[in-house]
Design an enzyme around this catalytic site. Structure first.
Site, PDB file in Angstrom:
ATOM      1  N   ASP A  44     -16.938 -20.837  53.539  1.00  0.00           N
ATOM      2  CA  ASP A  44     -16.233 -22.062  55.047  1.00  0.00           C
ATOM      3  C   ASP A  44     -17.075 -23.037  54.480  1.00  0.00           C
ATOM      4  O   ASP A  44     -18.018 -23.456  54.951  1.00  0.00           O
ATOM      5  CB  ASP A  44     -16.346 -21.129  55.821  1.00  0.00           C
ATOM      6  CG  ASP A  44     -15.759 -22.135  56.982  1.00  0.00           C
ATOM      7  OD1 ASP A  44     -14.707 -21.916  57.051  1.00  0.00           O
ATOM      8  OD2 ASP A  44     -16.340 -23.401  57.529  1.00  0.00           O
ATOM      9  N   TYR A  49     -16.792 -32.716  55.610  1.00  0.00           N
ATOM     10  CA  TYR A  49     -18.673 -32.085  55.284  1.00  0.00           C
ATOM     11  C   TYR A  49     -18.604 -32.606  54.075  1.00  0.00           C
ATOM     12  O   TYR A  49     -20.053 -32.626  53.943  1.00  0.00           O
ATOM     13  CB  TYR A  49     -18.157 -30.014  55.130  1.00  0.00           C
ATOM     14  CG  TYR A  49     -18.105 -29.261  56.187  1.00  0.00           C
ATOM     15  CD1 TYR A  49     -17.912 -30.415  57.301  1.00  0.00           C
ATOM     16  CD2 TYR A  49     -18.095 -28.118  56.134  1.00  0.00           C
ATOM     17  CE1 TYR A  49     -17.145 -28.865  58.552  1.00  0.00           C
ATOM     18  CE2 TYR A  49     -17.199 -26.981  57.085  1.00  0.00           C
ATOM     19  CZ  TYR A  49     -16.992 -27.732  57.951  1.00  0.00           C
ATOM     20  OH  TYR A  49     -16.778 -27.376  59.446  1.00  0.00           O
ATOM     21  N   LYS A  74     -10.626 -26.776  54.816  1.00  0.00           N
ATOM     22  CA  LYS A  74     -10.184 -27.216  56.023  1.00  0.00           C
ATOM     23  C   LYS A  74      -9.509 -28.899  55.470  1.00  0.00           C
ATOM     24  O   LYS A  74     -10.241 -29.825  54.831  1.00  0.00           O
ATOM     25  CB  LYS A  74     -10.381 -27.310  57.098  1.00  0.00           C
ATOM     26  CG  LYS A  74     -11.963 -26.172  57.244  1.00  0.00           C
ATOM     27  CD  LYS A  74     -12.774 -26.210  58.772  1.00  0.00           C
ATOM     28  CE  LYS A  74     -13.742 -24.821  58.340  1.00  0.00           C
ATOM     29  NZ  LYS A  74     -14.463 -25.215  58.327  1.00  0.00           N
ATOM     30  N   HIS A 107      -8.323 -28.939  60.034  1.00  0.00           N
ATOM     31  CA  HIS A 107      -9.485 -28.986  61.157  1.00  0.00           C
ATOM     32  C   HIS A 107      -9.122 -29.028  62.348  1.00  0.00           C
ATOM     33  O   HIS A 107     -10.545 -28.181  63.562  1.00  0.00           O
ATOM     34  CB  HIS A 107     -10.869 -29.527  60.275  1.00  0.00           C
ATOM     35  CG  HIS A 107     -11.335 -29.281  60.688  1.00  0.00           C
ATOM     36  ND1 HIS A 107     -12.557 -29.693  59.232  1.00  0.00           N
ATOM     37  CD2 HIS A 107     -12.542 -29.112  61.592  1.00  0.00           C
ATOM     38  CE1 HIS A 107     -14.018 -29.465  59.743  1.00  0.00           C
ATOM     39  NE2 HIS A 107     -13.680 -29.258  60.838  1.00  0.00           N
TER      40      HIS A 107
HETATM   41  N1  LIG Z   1     -14.007 -25.658  62.626  1.00  0.00           N
HETATM   42  C1  LIG Z   1     -15.067 -26.446  62.842  1.00  0.00           C
HETATM   43  O1  LIG Z   1     -14.707 -27.618  63.534  1.00  0.00           O
HETATM   44  C2  LIG Z   1     -15.935 -26.076  62.585  1.00  0.00           C
HETATM   45  C3  LIG Z   1     -17.184 -26.415  63.759  1.00  0.00           C
HETATM   46  C4  LIG Z   1     -18.746 -25.814  63.787  1.00  0.00           C
HETATM   47  C5  LIG Z   1     -18.869 -25.309  62.718  1.00  0.00           C
HETATM   48  N2  LIG Z   1     -17.753 -24.390  61.633  1.00  0.00           N
HETATM   49  C6  LIG Z   1     -18.320 -23.318  60.627  1.00  0.00           C
HETATM   50  O2  LIG Z   1     -19.701 -22.880  61.600  1.00  0.00           O
HETATM   51  C7  LIG Z   1     -20.655 -22.750  60.735  1.00  0.00           C
HETATM   52  C8  LIG Z   1     -21.625 -22.422  61.875  1.00  0.00           C
HETATM   53  O3  LIG Z   1     -21.970 -22.936  62.692  1.00  0.00           O
HETATM   54  P1  LIG Z   1     -22.935 -24.215  61.999  1.00  0.00           P
HETATM   55  O4  LIG Z   1     -23.628 -24.269  61.005  1.00  0.00           O
HETATM   56  O5  LIG Z   1     -22.592 -25.150  63.112  1.00  0.00           O
HETATM   57  O6  LIG Z   1     -24.140 -23.329  63.507  1.00  0.00           O
HETATM   58  P2  LIG Z   1     -24.981 -22.249  63.073  1.00  0.00           P
HETATM   59  O7  LIG Z   1     -24.736 -20.897  62.424  1.00  0.00           O
HETATM   60  O8  LIG Z   1     -24.486 -21.410  65.056  1.00  0.00           O
HETATM   61  O9  LIG Z   1     -26.486 -22.353  63.257  1.00  0.00           O
HETATM   62  C9  LIG Z   1     -27.078 -23.277  62.459  1.00  0.00           C
HETATM   63  C10 LIG Z   1     -28.430 -23.709  62.507  1.00  0.00           C
HETATM   64  O10 LIG Z   1     -29.304 -22.075  62.508  1.00  0.00           O
HETATM   65  C11 LIG Z   1     -30.548 -22.311  62.045  1.00  0.00           C
HETATM   66  N3  LIG Z   1     -30.425 -20.263  61.595  1.00  0.00           N
HETATM   67  C12 LIG Z   1     -29.321 -20.153  60.210  1.00  0.00           C
HETATM   68  N4  LIG Z   1     -29.729 -18.746  61.120  1.00  0.00           N
HETATM   69  C13 LIG Z   1     -31.000 -18.379  61.285  1.00  0.00           C
HETATM   70  C14 LIG Z   1     -31.357 -17.599  61.460  1.00  0.00           C
HETATM   71  N5  LIG Z   1     -31.422 -15.551  60.976  1.00  0.00           N
HETATM   72  N6  LIG Z   1     -33.484 -17.035  62.875  1.00  0.00           N
HETATM   73  C15 LIG Z   1     -33.367 -18.877  63.491  1.00  0.00           C
HETATM   74  N7  LIG Z   1     -33.000 -19.847  62.346  1.00  0.00           N
HETATM   75  C16 LIG Z   1     -31.638 -20.034  62.115  1.00  0.00           C
HETATM   76  C17 LIG Z   1     -30.164 -22.455  60.815  1.00  0.00           C
HETATM   77  O11 LIG Z   1     -31.225 -23.958  60.193  1.00  0.00           O
HETATM   78  P3  LIG Z   1     -32.043 -23.284  58.735  1.00  0.00           P
HETATM   79  O12 LIG Z   1     -30.372 -24.148  58.040  1.00  0.00           O
HETATM   80  O13 LIG Z   1     -32.723 -24.089  58.726  1.00  0.00           O
HETATM   81  O14 LIG Z   1     -31.910 -21.970  58.649  1.00  0.00           O
HETATM   82  C18 LIG Z   1     -29.039 -23.739  61.895  1.00  0.00           C
HETATM   83  O15 LIG Z   1     -30.289 -24.866  61.924  1.00  0.00           O
HETATM   84  C19 LIG Z   1     -20.727 -23.960  60.004  1.00  0.00           C
HETATM   85  O16 LIG Z   1     -22.028 -24.357  58.704  1.00  0.00           O
HETATM   86  C20 LIG Z   1     -19.247 -24.425  59.448  1.00  0.00           C
HETATM   87  O17 LIG Z   1     -19.414 -23.702  57.869  1.00  0.00           O
HETATM   88  C21 LIG Z   1     -17.056 -25.090  61.979  1.00  0.00           C
END
Ligand SMILES: NC(=O)c1ccc[n+]([C@@H]2O[C@H](COP(=O)([O-])OP(=O)(O)OC[C@H]3O[C@@H](n4cnc5c(N)ncnc54)[C@H](OP(=O)(O)O)[C@@H]3O)[C@@H](O)[C@H]2O)c1
Length: 283
Positions: A44, A49, A74, A107
């Site tokens: 994704d 990004y 997106k 998006h």
């Molecule tokens: N459509 C939208 O508007 C939108 C908005 C936000 C996100 N997204 C999508 O959703 C995806 C996921 O959301 P997100 O990246 O915002 O946040 P998330 O997946 O909720 O959290 C990522 C954070 O958690 C840490 N982490 C990951 N696995 C872990 C584990 N097993 N134990 C402890 N910490 C862990 C990562 O650190 P490290 O990298 O240091 O491991 C990072 O700081 C995004 O990458 C993107 O593709 C979409």
């Protein structure tokens, strides 16, 4: 690979890998490569990004056959109109080194996204995208889009985690045949999710981590997850969620954590519409 079936029959992996806030080209390429090696097949990304090229390089380097992959990108707000959507789609495809997309999402619910949707409907009919959908559409916006267009979005990607569970939104999407996808399954660590007492106790009981419990809870709700990590051990850990099951009691305990509010932003706040509208990228 466990999948969900979208409203047009396309199968989508229930777990994928997200790359938001991984701008560094090499770090992003390596993380996506590790994810593909670990068995993830859904990636994704988004034009906003600024890492589609790195994702494209990782896909190529992995050697995974194209038909096994499910690639999402997106359309950003500045390109949310009929003409720009077509141009932006072509640019994304080129950066990703692909000749079709599995899923293309609007998006944000801002700009001329009706014009963009019509361009996406055409691209879908031409076979250049296997499924089209939206992101950050709350039920009122989603209903309006469904009412006035031919194709019902296949997916809506929205903030969903234990502190913002989107129970009503999920029921509404199910009723409309729109697949629910969670962004920020860990709330990006906010609200001390990884040390939350309830989640830690459930994790200890199953001999799993909090991250695995959260992802398992979403998957048991049939919600597609796309956790992000740049660390190999976490990339592996987050994918290892299919050898245990949460009980009804576990689920009830997690349900009680819901604050029913976003930890990031409100889509009813005019300042958010203004900020997103002003947020321009050199794409
Ligand atoms: N459509 C939208 O508007 C939108 C908005 C936000 C996100 N997204 C999508 O959703 C995806 C996921 O959301 P997100 O990246 O915002 O946040 P998330 O997946 O909720 O959290 C990522 C954070 O958690 C840490 N982490 C990951 N696995 C872990 C584990 N097993 N134990 C402890 N910490 C862990 C990562 O650190 P490290 O990298 O240091 O491991 C990072 O700081 C995004 O990458 C993107 O593709 C979409």
């Amino acid at each position: 690979m466990q999948t969900v079936t979208l409203n047009n029959g396309v199968k989508m992996p229930i777990i994928g890998f997200g790359v938001y806030q991984v701008p560094d080209a090499e770090e992003c390429e390596n993380a996506v490569y590790e994810a593909l090696m670990a068995g993830y097949r859904l990636i994704d990304t988004a034009s906003g990004y600024l890492n589609e090229e790195a994702v494209g390089r990782a896909i190529k380097r992995s050697g995974v056959p194209r038909e096994e992959l499910f690639i999402t990108t997106k359309l950003w707000v500045q390109d949310a109109n009929y003409e720009s959507a077509k141009l932006s789609f072509a640019k994304s495809l080129k950066k990703l080194q692909l000749d079709y997309l599995d899923l293309y999402l609007i998006h944000q619910p801002f700009g001329d996204y009706y014009g963009a949707w019509r361009a996406m409907e055409e691209l879908y009919r031409e076979g250049k995208i296997k499924a089209i959908g939206v992101s950050n559409f709350l039920p009122d916006r989603l209903m309006d889009l469904i009412m006035h267009n031919e194709i019902v979005p296949a997916v809506n990607q929205i903030e969903t985690h234990p502190f913002y569970q989107q129970t009503e939104g999920a029921a509404f999407m199910k009723e409309q045949g729109v697949q629910h996808q969670s962004w920020a399954p860990f709330a990006e660590g906010l609200n001390n999710m990884f040390s939350n007492e309830v989640l830690v106790s459930i994790a200890e009981k199953h001999n799993k981590s909090v991250a695995q419990v959260v992802l398992r809870w979403l998957v048991q709700r049939q919600i597609v997850v796309i956790p992000k990590s740049t660390k190999k051990e976490r990339i592996l850990e987050n994918f290892d969620i299919f050898d245990f099951e949460l009980s009804t009691t576990d689920i009830e305990q997690i349900s009680a954590l819901d604050t029913r509010e976003s930890l990031f932003l409100s889509y009813h706040d005019p300042e958010v519409a203004k900020r997103m509208g002003n947020w321009k990228f050199d794409l």
